[in-house]
Structures are given as C-alpha cells and as structure tokens.
Design a protein around this motif. Structure first.
Motif, PDB file in Angstrom:
ATOM      1  N   ASP A 268       0.869  -1.172   0.000  1.00  6.55           N
ATOM      2  CA  ASP A 268       0.000   0.000   0.000  1.00  6.55           C
ATOM      3  C   ASP A 268       0.914   1.233   0.000  1.00  6.55           C
ATOM      4  OD1 ASP A 268      -2.181   1.707   0.035  1.00  6.55           O
ATOM      5  OD2 ASP A 268      -3.269   0.559   1.535  1.00  6.55           O
ATOM      6  N   TRP A 269       0.298   2.380  -0.118  1.00 10.97           N
ATOM      7  CA  TRP A 269       1.042   3.634  -0.302  1.00 10.97           C
ATOM      8  C   TRP A 269       2.057   3.824   0.836  1.00 10.97           C
ATOM      9  CZ3 TRP A 269      -0.205   7.372  -4.244  1.00 10.97           C
ATOM     10  CH2 TRP A 269       0.481   8.579  -4.130  1.00 10.97           C
ATOM     11  N   ASN A 270       3.322   3.706   0.493  1.00 10.17           N
ATOM     12  CA  ASN A 270       4.402   3.937   1.453  1.00 10.17           C
ATOM     13  C   ASN A 270       4.405   2.940   2.616  1.00 10.17           C
ATOM     14  OD1 ASN A 270       6.677   5.447   1.881  1.00 10.17           O
ATOM     15  ND2 ASN A 270       5.668   6.974   3.176  1.00 10.17           N
ATOM     16  N   SER A 271       3.714   1.822   2.459  1.00  9.82           N
ATOM     17  CA  SER A 271       3.589   0.929   3.620  1.00  9.82           C
ATOM     18  C   SER A 271       4.872   0.152   3.898  1.00  9.82           C
ATOM     19  CB  SER A 271       2.402  -0.031   3.449  1.00  9.82           C
ATOM     20  OG  SER A 271       2.649  -0.988   2.448  1.00  9.82           O
ATOM     21  N   ILE A 272       5.807   0.129   2.937  1.00  9.38           N
ATOM     22  CA  ILE A 272       7.083  -0.549   3.230  1.00  9.38           C
ATOM     23  C   ILE A 272       7.869   0.315   4.218  1.00  9.38           C
ATOM     24  CG2 ILE A 272       9.219  -1.457   2.248  1.00  9.38           C
ATOM     25  CD1 ILE A 272       7.607  -1.891  -0.392  1.00  9.38           C
ATOM     26  N   HIS A 273       7.933   1.589   3.913  1.00 14.79           N
ATOM     27  CA  HIS A 273       8.588   2.521   4.843  1.00 14.79           C
ATOM     28  C   HIS A 273       7.949   2.428   6.243  1.00 14.79           C
ATOM     29  CE1 HIS A 273       9.751   6.305   6.711  1.00 14.79           C
ATOM     30  NE2 HIS A 273       8.465   6.567   6.852  1.00 14.79           N
ATOM     31  N   GLN A 274       6.635   2.246   6.263  1.00  8.87           N
ATOM     32  CA  GLN A 274       5.934   2.246   7.555  1.00  8.87           C
ATOM     33  C   GLN A 274       6.235   1.017   8.422  1.00  8.87           C
ATOM     34  OE1 GLN A 274       1.828   2.867   6.498  1.00  8.87           O
ATOM     35  NE2 GLN A 274       2.294   4.854   5.584  1.00  8.87           N
ATOM     36  N   LEU A 275       6.868   0.005   7.841  1.00 12.99           N
ATOM     37  CA  LEU A 275       7.226  -1.154   8.681  1.00 12.99           C
ATOM     38  C   LEU A 275       8.094  -0.710   9.855  1.00 12.99           C
ATOM     39  CD1 LEU A 275       7.961  -3.922   5.999  1.00 12.99           C
ATOM     40  CD2 LEU A 275       5.983  -3.739   7.528  1.00 12.99           C
ATOM     41  N   ALA A 276       8.935   0.291   9.610  1.00 13.96           N
ATOM     42  CA  ALA A 276       9.777   0.796  10.704  1.00 13.96           C
ATOM     43  C   ALA A 276       8.940   1.626  11.683  1.00 13.96           C
ATOM     44  CB  ALA A 276      10.924   1.617  10.145  1.00 13.96           C
ATOM     45  N   VAL A 277       7.941   2.313  11.162  1.00 10.98           N
ATOM     46  CA  VAL A 277       7.072   3.090  12.057  1.00 10.98           C
ATOM     47  C   VAL A 277       6.285   2.141  12.972  1.00 10.98           C
ATOM     48  CG1 VAL A 277       5.338   4.910  12.177  1.00 10.98           C
ATOM     49  CG2 VAL A 277       6.889   4.817  10.210  1.00 10.98           C
ATOM     50  N   GLY A 295       7.498 -11.024   0.200  1.00  8.30           N
ATOM     51  CA  GLY A 295       6.757 -11.247  -1.043  1.00  8.30           C
ATOM     52  C   GLY A 295       6.025 -10.037  -1.592  1.00  8.30           C
ATOM     53  N   VAL A 296       6.397  -8.835  -1.170  1.00  7.23           N
ATOM     54  CA  VAL A 296       5.825  -7.639  -1.814  1.00  7.23           C
ATOM     55  C   VAL A 296       6.659  -7.366  -3.062  1.00  7.23           C
ATOM     56  CG1 VAL A 296       5.437  -5.160  -1.614  1.00  7.23           C
ATOM     57  CG2 VAL A 296       4.954  -6.650   0.336  1.00  7.23           C
ATOM     58  N   ASP A 297       6.014  -7.430  -4.208  1.00  8.68           N
ATOM     59  CA  ASP A 297       6.748  -7.323  -5.469  1.00  8.68           C
ATOM     60  C   ASP A 297       6.962  -5.874  -5.910  1.00  8.68           C
ATOM     61  OD1 ASP A 297       6.763 -10.196  -5.891  1.00  8.68           O
ATOM     62  OD2 ASP A 297       4.619 -10.000  -6.293  1.00  8.68           O
ATOM     63  N   MET A 298       6.033  -5.011  -5.545  1.00 11.48           N
ATOM     64  CA  MET A 298       6.152  -3.624  -6.015  1.00 11.48           C
ATOM     65  C   MET A 298       5.911  -2.658  -4.856  1.00 11.48           C
ATOM     66  SD  MET A 298       3.978  -1.664  -9.030  1.00 11.48           S
ATOM     67  CE  MET A 298       4.653  -2.580 -10.406  1.00 11.48           C
ATOM     68  N   ASP A 299       6.679  -1.597  -4.862  1.00 12.69           N
ATOM     69  CA  ASP A 299       6.607  -0.556  -3.822  1.00 12.69           C
ATOM     70  C   ASP A 299       5.712   0.568  -4.338  1.00 12.69           C
ATOM     71  OD1 ASP A 299       7.104   1.540  -2.046  1.00 12.69           O
ATOM     72  OD2 ASP A 299       9.251   1.688  -2.517  1.00 12.69           O
ATOM     73  N   MET A 300       4.540   0.731  -3.715  1.00 13.66           N
ATOM     74  CA  MET A 300       3.653   1.807  -4.155  1.00 13.66           C
ATOM     75  C   MET A 300       4.108   3.141  -3.569  1.00 13.66           C
ATOM     76  SD  MET A 300      -0.422   2.464  -3.439  1.00 13.66           S
ATOM     77  CE  MET A 300      -1.113   1.290  -4.558  1.00 13.66           C
ATOM     78  N   ALA A 301       4.573   3.999  -4.459  1.00  7.40           N
ATOM     79  CA  ALA A 301       4.806   5.403  -4.134  1.00  7.40           C
ATOM     80  C   ALA A 301       5.724   5.645  -2.941  1.00  7.40           C
ATOM     81  CB  ALA A 301       3.465   6.104  -3.895  1.00  7.40           C
ATOM     82  N   GLY A 302       6.517   4.631  -2.568  1.00  9.62           N
ATOM     83  CA  GLY A 302       7.335   4.812  -1.371  1.00  9.62           C
ATOM     84  C   GLY A 302       8.775   5.216  -1.679  1.00  9.62           C
ATOM     85  N   GLY A 303       9.261   4.826  -2.871  1.00  7.38           N
ATOM     86  CA  GLY A 303      10.642   5.149  -3.234  1.00  7.38           C
ATOM     87  C   GLY A 303      11.695   4.364  -2.459  1.00  7.38           C
ATOM     88  N   VAL A 304      11.268   3.469  -1.579  1.00 11.68           N
ATOM     89  CA  VAL A 304      12.281   2.797  -0.763  1.00 11.68           C
ATOM     90  C   VAL A 304      12.875   1.566  -1.441  1.00 11.68           C
ATOM     91  CG1 VAL A 304      11.548   3.720   1.468  1.00 11.68           C
ATOM     92  CG2 VAL A 304      10.472   1.625   0.599  1.00 11.68           C
ATOM     93  N   TYR A 305      12.099   0.905  -2.317  1.00 11.08           N
ATOM     94  CA  TYR A 305      12.711  -0.192  -3.085  1.00 11.08           C
ATOM     95  C   TYR A 305      13.806   0.405  -3.971  1.00 11.08           C
ATOM     96  CZ  TYR A 305       9.755  -4.309  -2.073  1.00 11.08           C
ATOM     97  OH  TYR A 305       9.155  -5.395  -1.485  1.00 11.08           O
ATOM     98  N   GLU A 306      13.483   1.518  -4.589  1.00 12.52           N
ATOM     99  CA  GLU A 306      14.452   2.165  -5.464  1.00 12.52           C
ATOM    100  C   GLU A 306      15.713   2.538  -4.680  1.00 12.52           C
ATOM    101  OE1 GLU A 306      13.339   5.976  -7.037  1.00 12.52           O
ATOM    102  OE2 GLU A 306      14.545   5.691  -8.838  1.00 12.52           O
TER     103      GLU A 306
END
Ligand code: NOJ
Length: 740
Positions: A268-277, A295-306
């Motif tokens: 979800d939107w920026n939810s990878i970054h939010q794992l730390a939150v 197993g999250v294949d794509m980072d929505m709008a978070g820029g953190v995979y990049e």
C-alpha cells in the motif's frame, strides 16, 4: 528455449520464455525499476518522471488520468528506455470512474453479482479511456465494525457474500481477456485482515487467530485468486504482530505456496517505509529487506525499493532470486495485459463516459441497493394521485457530490441526478414540491433553519427527510466512534414529527448507522447508502412505487455502538441468551437485589439483538416462505444436497426478493457459527405467484478450517434455513455422512 529481444513483442514465444529473456537482459537497476511505482505529486509528470522512465527506473505510475499524458509517459518508457518495457498505470477506480455506482457496501446490498459485475465493467471501460490499465479494486476486507470508515468500500460482514461479489468485480474489470480493449487489471485488497482494525480506528492493529483468518477473512481473497485476479495489495495493518506488508505467512505460505498465485503483490502507499514506524524494522533498508523477502513485489509510491533493493543484493543480504521472482510476476501481468503489443490508449476506441448503458447500470445498481428498513402502515409507496404537496427536506436531498460517496477522484458530479431532481422529474408536474435544505451539512448543529422545514412539512401531505452522512464522513481514515446521525439531524426529525404529517426518512450514508433514536419517530426508512450518479432517479422511483425496494443489509445494524462487533455468524457461546432471559437495566428491581440476572451473553442496556439483522430488507410485496425441504436427509461427503422452499408473493405488486440460505453445523472440530450464509438468489415474483427457490449444497461448501488449520468436511448434523434475512425461521435438517 530462450527468445530474442526482437520476439518479445511477438506472440511466437510463450510468456514465460519472454519473461526469461527479458530477465536475462535486465541490469539489477532495471529490475529494481520494475518494482518501483512512481507518482508525480502535483508536478508535471512528463517533466518529473521522464529521466527515470528513460533509465528504466519506473515500472508503474499512479494517479495519472490524462490520456495524452499517459500515452506520452508510455511512449517514453517503450521507445526511449533500453528495453522498452511498458508501464502499468494504476488508479483507485473503486465504484465507478466518471459514472459512479453505489459505494461498494451499497452494491453489496443488491446481493446481485450480475449488476456488480456490470458496474465494474463500466468502470473499466471509462477508466481505460483515460489510459488506466490497473485499478486498486475490489476491496474485499470483511468487517464487523461500522465505526471503521472503510466499511463503505467493503462488501460488509459476510465472507460468502464478499466472495461472490469479489468474483463479480474481478470478472467485470478484467473480462475474459485482460489484453482486450476496455479491460483493466484488478487488485484484491487489502491482504489481509484490515477490517478487524481495533475499535474501528483506521490503520489500527488487528489480532486474528489463524483459524478465524482462514475461515473468514481470507475466503474472499481465495475466491478472487481463483477468479484470476491479476494483483493483490498488502494491507497497511499489523496482523498478529507482523504488519501485512512484511508478513511472509500471508504472501508466501498462503498466497504463493497454498493458492499458487502467479500475479504480483503491490504494497500500500508507502507501507514498506511504515514497517519501521510499526516497529517491525529499524529503518528503510531493513523494511525493504523484510517486505521483499515476505513477497511484496512492487513498492507503491514509497521510493524505498528504489533506494535500497540494489544495495541489499550487492551486499549479499538479499538473494537476487527474490528480485527475479518479483520482476517475473510484474512482467507476467504486463504480458497478460497485452501491453508489450499494444501499450497505447486510443480513447476513441472506447464508448463515451456517462453513456446510456453506464447510466442505466448505475441506476439499476442504485435501485437494487436501497434497503427499506421500515414502512409503517404502508405509508410507502407514495402515490402522486393522493398527494397535493410534499416537503423535501434535508442536507442530502440535493447534494450531487455527497451522494457519490467515498473514493470518487474522477466521479463526474455533472452526471449526478439528486433526489430532489429525481422527484421533480417524476412527479413535479402533478405534485407541488417544497424544498428546504434545513442544514448546511449533515454535521450542522444549528437548529435555526428548522422552523422553515417544519412550516414546509406542516403545509404538505408528507415530509421526505434526506438525512445521513456527507461523503467525507466515511472512507479511508474517516472512522467515527459515534455512528448516530451526525449534527442536529435527530432534532430535525423530532421537530418535523411534531407536525403529525407522515415522515419518510431517506438515509444516505457510508456505513450502517445506529438509528434507535429516530426509528420510532419516522413512518418509513429507505437506507440508500451513498447511491452514486443515478441515486436520485432510483430513490424517486422507489418512493413512488415504480419499483419495489429489494436491497438487503450486507452488514448488521446495531442498536448502539457498544454492541459492536455484532454480526449474524457469531458463535453460540456456552451461555447463549434467549428473549426470556434478557433483563433490561431499567427493569432491575431495586427493592429485591439480585446477584444474578440470568447469566447469559447479553448487554443489560441493549439486549443481544441488533436493530436490523444481516440480510434484512422490506418490500412493497408481501413475501412468504413455506415448505422447506431437503433432497435427502443424508448426504455422503463429496455429494450434493438440495435445499428448497416455496416463496409466495401475497402482495399486489411484482417485486424482487433475495432468498437466502443459511446453515449451521451443529458440532465441529472447531466451534461453528450459529448461522452461515451459504447461498442467495434474487428472484422476481409476480403477485400471487409461488416459486420454488432451491440451492444445491455440495459438501465442499460446508468445509471449514479445523483445529490444525487444514480444510475439512466433517460428517454430522446440519440445520438449514431459507428466508428473507438471517433471522429466517423456516428450518430443516440434514446429515453429512462418511462417503464410500
Ligand atoms: C491507500 C489505500 O489504503 C489503498 O486502498 C489505495 O488503493 C492506495 N492508497 C492508493 O491510493
């Protein structure tokens, strides 16, 4: 066999070969690019995104709806990047694009998968015209909490109804062929458990035992996957201590290993970054490792995979195979969408937005979604012959935007027909209509304009009150702790009631509301949810009896908020209440102090019954169920039992009825709900007509996850009910016996 790059756009090689060839050609940076979904915010997308597109650093974009811009971004990706991989173009097309269908909870109230499928098909056609090839729908989170604002987007409380509608929406968006013009990829969300948010506060923690997760929350997702949904979205929420975005159990064990899903999962939107939150990880790098491994294949709008994926691989912390598998999942979806062969959108190839077919579908959906909760002494339908004058009162009578509900980024308010317009068009020539808004918004507290409303009602033959919630009160991050009608609406009802005129409440809202404080003060209630573009026409036709209300509640209506969670498929408990055992707080005898008040599972101030049960909805017809029977009293495991009943329309108008089948498994390896919905059918019944409604139940339909969390069909006794709501009294029995 490997394929050359030249063959990638042709159909001479299999999709898997084409994926393998591409993967073989891609640099690590290009692979990471596919896993990155970018957005341009408020800036010029071509200016902001072009360089990254040329460098192959973006696999998908979100929130671009101008077709020329989308085509230009595609052109840069396809013609100016090294490998020419086309873009996924994502958007929240939740219940319509320009033409807006009722909110999903309202669509669920239709209990009509066909109208829901049509609605999604129209949404896909209109969205595709803008270059969108991927919607973030259907939202299929089961919820038993109407405080949660996102109940508006959900199919409600029941996993069977949700599963049927999930399939219908996936079919509507994706059609038979994802590569066809006008079909778009669907996204089942939010995987999983989001609807159990503690106290209905959005994004809040969820704790769901695995058995409940499998028996309830995962079922619609399984149905969507079986129906071929292209993608899934991980939920924002924490599930049993591991936020869904980093939850390997969900995305690897269940989704891939057990269900064999081969599309892709987006965060979800920026939810990878939010794992730390959440406190699962220490920082973005850690979060990227957790999400990609899970197993999250794509980072929505978070820029953190990049930002971190390549480093993690280069440092040896993340296996390149994880990346390759994710990229393959994304490329597979792009191939299925036919994007390599046809990346551009020709808007002329698609019907105009707001087409007659789109409006007709929106109207049919609205007509079938409205639930009549009360109709004392047959005050409805109104008859224009008997009326000289009606008062149309309230903040939602003429609110073209509010009636569309949540998630309507692209909804066209110009297309909206409000209730006031609908009534004027239908009976304006014969009946005098006085409109008083009475409240600026649904939340207004001022009672000063009520005098005018009361005066209008006093002069009229009937008062039509358009109450409820404006759209901003439901949807994402719009939860409420008090779900009464907001503002001074209850006072408006009380004042209008004093005129002695018939009072008809039409309530538009994004959730079940607690209506106990007004239900006795009105003669009739039509609960219309947020009914979408054509809501006003539909409501007018229902009020004046051109069609009978036929919606049924997809979620239980509590009497008061403290009863939540309250839903039809609760477990029995060891001390189930009965009407005789319930004591009300006002009836406790002060002079004869007692130590016990019956010792069963009820509230002293609310009892245990809801105000309106799941599946409930009245009609202008008079339906009667009788003669329930089963095809055999015993069914072997692997066999089919048919449960049927006679349904008679004893009224004098033709109407649709939604016949429902409920089952109880009396003894289970884990305790089973007191009733579970197992079938439903919307049927048209003419006055005086008797139909047989029958449901074939395969014993697989009775399967559940047992103590060891594997699916089982258990021999034993079952009760079955057929009727017009989850309270249906008409019951029969059968037994499942061991097969040969
Ligand atoms: C957040 C929401 O939770 C999700 O449902 C939606 O699809 C994304 N934002 C994109 O807007």
């Amino acid at each position: 066999m490997t394929t050359t790059i030249a063959e990638i756009r042709s159909d001479t090689a299999s999709v898997e070969d084409r994926i393998a060839t591409l993967l073989g050609e891609m640099t690590l940076a290009e692979k990471v690019g596919q896993m990155n979904q970018a957005h341009a915010g408020d800036m010029d997308p071509v200016e902001v995104l072009s360089d990254a597109l040329r460098a192959g650093r973006i696999g998908s974009i979100i929130n671009q709806v101008d077709v020329a811009t989308v085509n230009e971004l595609q052109r840069i990706a396809v013609e100016e990047s090294r490998l020419g991989i086309p873009l996924l173009v994502g958007r929240d097309v939740i219940h319509g694009f320009k033409t807006v269908m009722p909110i999903p909870l309202g669509q669920a109230a239709t209990w009509n998968p066909e109208v829901v499928r049509q609605g999604a098909r129209i949404a896909a056609l209109e969205a595709a015209k803008s270059g969108i090839n991927w919607t973030f729908a259907p939202m299929i989170d089961i919820t038993r909490d109407p405080r949660w604002g996102r109940i508006a987007e959900s199919p409600g409380e029941d996993p069977y109804l949700a599963s049927r509608l999930a399939v219908a929406m996936v079919e509507g968006f994706q059609g038979d062929d994802l590569a066809a013009t006008g079909t778009i990829a669907a996204c089942a969300k939010h995987f999983a458990g989001y609807g159990e948010a503690e106290s209905g506060r959005d994004y809040a923690t969820t704790n769901i035992p695995e058995n409940e997760l499998r028996n309830v929350h995962l079922r619609p997702f399984r149905a969507a996957v079986n129906a071929g949904v292209a993608t899934l979205m991980a939920s924002f929420s924490d599930l049993n201590g591991v936020p869904a975005t980093g939850n390997e159990f969900l995305m690897r064990q269940v989704l891939r290993d057990e269900w064999g899903f081969d599309g892709f999962v987006v965060s979800d939107w920026n939810s990878i970054h939010q794992l730390a939150v959440h406190g699962l990880t220490a920082d973005d790098r850690d979060s990227v490792l957790a999400a990609s491994t899970a197993g999250v294949d794509m980072d929505m709008a978070g820029g953190v995979y990049e930002g971190h994926l390549a480093d993690l691989v280069e440092d040896g912390a993340l296996d390149i195979e994880v990346i390759d598998a994710a990229v393959a999942n994304i490329l597979r979806t792009k191939f299925r969408l036919g994007l390599f062969d046809n990346p551009y959108t020709d808007p002329e190839a698609l019907p105009a937005n707001g087409s007659p077919e789109a409006l007709a579908t929106a109207k049919a959906a609205a007509l079938q979604s409205v639930v009549m909760l009360k109709n004392d002494k047959g005050v409805l339908p109104l008859s224009k012959q008997d009326l000289d004058r009606v008062a149309v009162i309230g903040p939602l009578a003429d609110a073209p935007y509010e009636q569309l509900g949540t998630w309507i980024f692209d909804g066209d308010t110009e297309l909206s027909v409000t209730a006031l317009q609908g009534i004027r068009e239908l009976v304006g020539g014969d009946v005098e209509i006085e409109y008083v808004r009475a409240m600026e918004t649904s939340r207004s507290k001022s009672t000063q304009p009520f005098d005018e409303a009361v005066a209008a009602a006093a002069k009229s033959d009937a008062a039509l009150l358009f109450l409820g919630e404006e759209s901003i009160l439901s949807g994402e991050a719009h939860s409420r702790a008090d779900i009464n009608l907001p503002g001074a609406q209850a006072e408006l009802v009380r004042r209008v009631r004093e005129t002695g005129k018939p009072v008809i409440a039409v309530i538009m809202a994004g959730r079940p509301l607690t209506l106990a404080n007004i239900v006795e003060k009105v003669d009739a209630i039509l609960f219309a949810w947020h009914p979408g573009t054509m809501g006003g026409s539909a409501i007018a036709e229902l009020l004046f009896g051109l069609e009978s209300p036929s919606g049924k509640l997809p979620a239980t209506f509590p009497r008061m908020v403290g009863q939540i969670p309250i839903y039809h498929s609760q477990k029995n408990t060891g001390k189930p209440p009965t009407p005789e055992k319930v004591v009300h707080i006002d009836d406790i005898d002060a002079k004869a102090p007692q130590t016990s008040l019956g010792m069963t599972a009820f509230h002293l101030d609310a009892g245990y019954a809801p105000l309106f049960p799941f599946g409930f909805g009245l009609s202008y017809a008079d339906f009667d169920y009788d003669n329930i029977r089963v095809s055999g009293s015993e069914v072997p495991v692997g066999g089919v039992v048919t449960v049927s009943a006679e349904l008679t329309n004893r009224g004098d108008v033709a109407a649709d009825e939604v016949a429902q089948l409920y089952v109880r498994d009396l003894v289970g390896n884990v305790t089973r709900p007191v009733r579970e919905l197992k079938g439903f059918r919307r049927v048209r019944v003419e006055p005086g007509e008797t139909l047989t409604v029958s449901f074939d139940l395969h014993t697989d339909d009775l399967a559940f996850y047992g103590r060891d969390n594997t699916l089982m069909v258990e021999p034993g006794e079952f009760h079955a009910w057929i009727g017009g709501s989850s309270d249906a009294p008409l019951r029969t029995e059968f037994s499942v016996v061991a097969g040969d």
